[in-house]
Design a protein around this motif. Structure first.
Motif: not given
Length: 458
Positions: A183-185, A202-206, A232-241, A287-291
């Motif tokens: 829910e949060c970062a 957290a970006p995932g929840a948002a 991909i996520i680790r290298e894309s901070a601040g980038k909208t995907l 992002v704040g997600i887990s598998p």
């Protein structure tokens, strides 16, 4: 109540598995010894008082009260000190039984007493005509086979158990399906794990990601594994995907912007990397997600590498054993925590097995996988530990036989008389010392596992 019963069941599974492993270890010694004609007087599982035994032929088979080891008794482990002197009986197993003479004679030197007692302890049990059936009379290669039989049996058991684990049940692997969404970062250095008002979403929840969504693609790149999405996520901070997920059988497109945050850096073994005593951190996208995870069966080619990794881990522990024991003692008698990768006793292993069995909301297949992994690793440990070249361990007997072969070889090259078998009875003081050290180590680990157990489940 159910969790208590499951805990007890887990402990019993490990105890039974350990006893079977010990029993088969001793079978590994027993079979070649009998095939080579050595008289074996006892095959015992455990130590202490005998609770059951039966005699078949010349061998007594039984179970003793303390199931923490085992042994077989072979006549003539030590050569006589003079021609015509009768050989003595000794034992081989996880922990050797040091025989003591019943003779109350006093000797001037304590070490000489140990040596002489070892030679005389059970000479009376060797009947007429058994002189050629003693262990020390076997050719060197046969003695090595007898001593290698026990550890080799544990190695085979480890291979079989890892094969069942990897090929039959499988190992847990992350899937591309979302298991949880934060829910949060929170920064990696935060001491709390729960969200509070004012924390950034957290970006995932948002982005609207929900548990159960399956990742399909990120910015046009098809996702077939969780590791691909993480990279991909680790290298894309601040980038909208542009994120595509499958939800209820339909593709849903979401807009995801990973947050730049600091995370601890870990090595290939999952340990935090430190520099100048401080943990190393790196800035990555978050992002704040887990598998979710699932058991995936592995090919046969994965079995031997798994065994090799387990064996390598045990070797590493043994090579660093003095320091690890010091660390264990410091933790046991102080406020510090135990190293999760440090040594533990059977008590600690049984406790972990019980906790695994009692875990809630864990599939039976996953629990079975964990139990098999513990037993496979235990047999890898028994294989390595018993090959340590110190008496009374099997490796000590193997080293003695190899030394005898080298000594006889040099004598033959120099055209000198055959020096005869190595008088291993002279090593009894060293053997006695090793037994004391092993006993002290076992007591320390058992104490530590009781008062300061290793915590693997938080």
């Amino acid at each position: 109540m159910e969790s208590v019963l499951l805990y007890i069941l887990g402990v019993l599974i490990i105890v039974v598995g350990l006893v079977v492993s010990i029993g088969l270890h001793e079978v590994g010694h027993l079979v070649p010894a009998k095939l080579f004609g050595v008289r074996v007087t006892q095959y015992m599982i455990g130590f202490g008082k005998t609770i059951w035994s039966t005699r078949k032929g010349e061998t007594e088979y039984g179970v003793k009260m303390i199931p923490l080891g085992g042994y077989i008794s072979m006549i003539g482990m030590f050569p006589p000190t003079a021609p015509g002197e009768r050989a003595t009986e000794s034992t081989t197993g996880f922990i050797q039984q040091l025989a003591t003479s019943k003779e109350p004679a006093r000797r001037a030197r304590y070490f000489d007493t140990l040596v002489q007692d070892a030679r005389e302890a059970s000479a009376e049990t060797i009947g007429a005509g058994d002189e050629d059936r003693t262990f020390y009379r076997l050719p060197v290669w046969k003695r090595i086979v007898v001593m290698l039989g026990g550890p080799f049996m544990n190695l085979i058991l480890s291979v079989v158990l890892f094969a069942v684990l990897l090929m039959g049940i499988g190992t847990a692997q992350s899937t591309t399906t979302i298991g949880a969404v934060s829910e949060c970062a929170l920064p990696s250095t935060a001491e709390r794990t729960t969200c509070e008002s004012g924390d950034a979403t957290a970006p995932g929840a948002a982005a609207g990601i929900e548990p159960g969504d399956r990742l399909v693609s990120i910015d046009g790149t098809a996702i077939s594994s969780w590791e691909e999405s993480t990279a991909i996520i680790r290298e894309s901070a601040g980038k909208t995907l542009s994120l595509v997920v499958e939800r209820d059988g339909e593709d849903v497109t979401l807009s995801l912007t990973p947050l730049l945050t600091e995370r601890y850096v870990y090595d290939e073994n999952g340990q935090e990397i430190e520099k100048d005593g401080e943990p190393v951190v790196e800035a990555v996208g978050f992002v704040g997600i887990s598998p979710t995870s699932e058991l995936v069966q592995q090919p046969v080619t994965a079995v031997l590498p798994a065994v090799g990794e387990a064996v390598g881990g045990v070797v590493n522990v043994i090579l660093n054993l003095p320091q690890r024991l010091v660390d264990t003692a410091v933790a046991a008698f102080g406020p510090g925590e135990r190293d999760p990768d440090g040594p533990m006793s059977v008590v600690g292993v049984g406790r972990i097995a019980g906790e695994v069995a009692a875990l809630d909301e864990v599939p039976i297949a996953s629990k079975a996988s964990a139990m098999l992994g513990i037993l496979a690793s235990l047999n890898a440990m028994l294989f390595v530990f018993n090959l340590v070249p110190l008496l009374p361990l099997d490796g000590g007997h193997i080293l003695t036989a190899l030394f005898e072969a080298v000594r006889r070889g040099f004598a033959k090259l120099r055209r000198k008389p055959d020096p005869g078998p190595v008088d291993s009875a002279k090593l009894m003081p060293l053997t006695f010392g090793v037994v004391i050290v092993l006993g002290a180590m076992s007591l320390l680990l058992i104490y530590a596992d009781i008062v300061k157990p290793i915590n693997l489940f938080g």
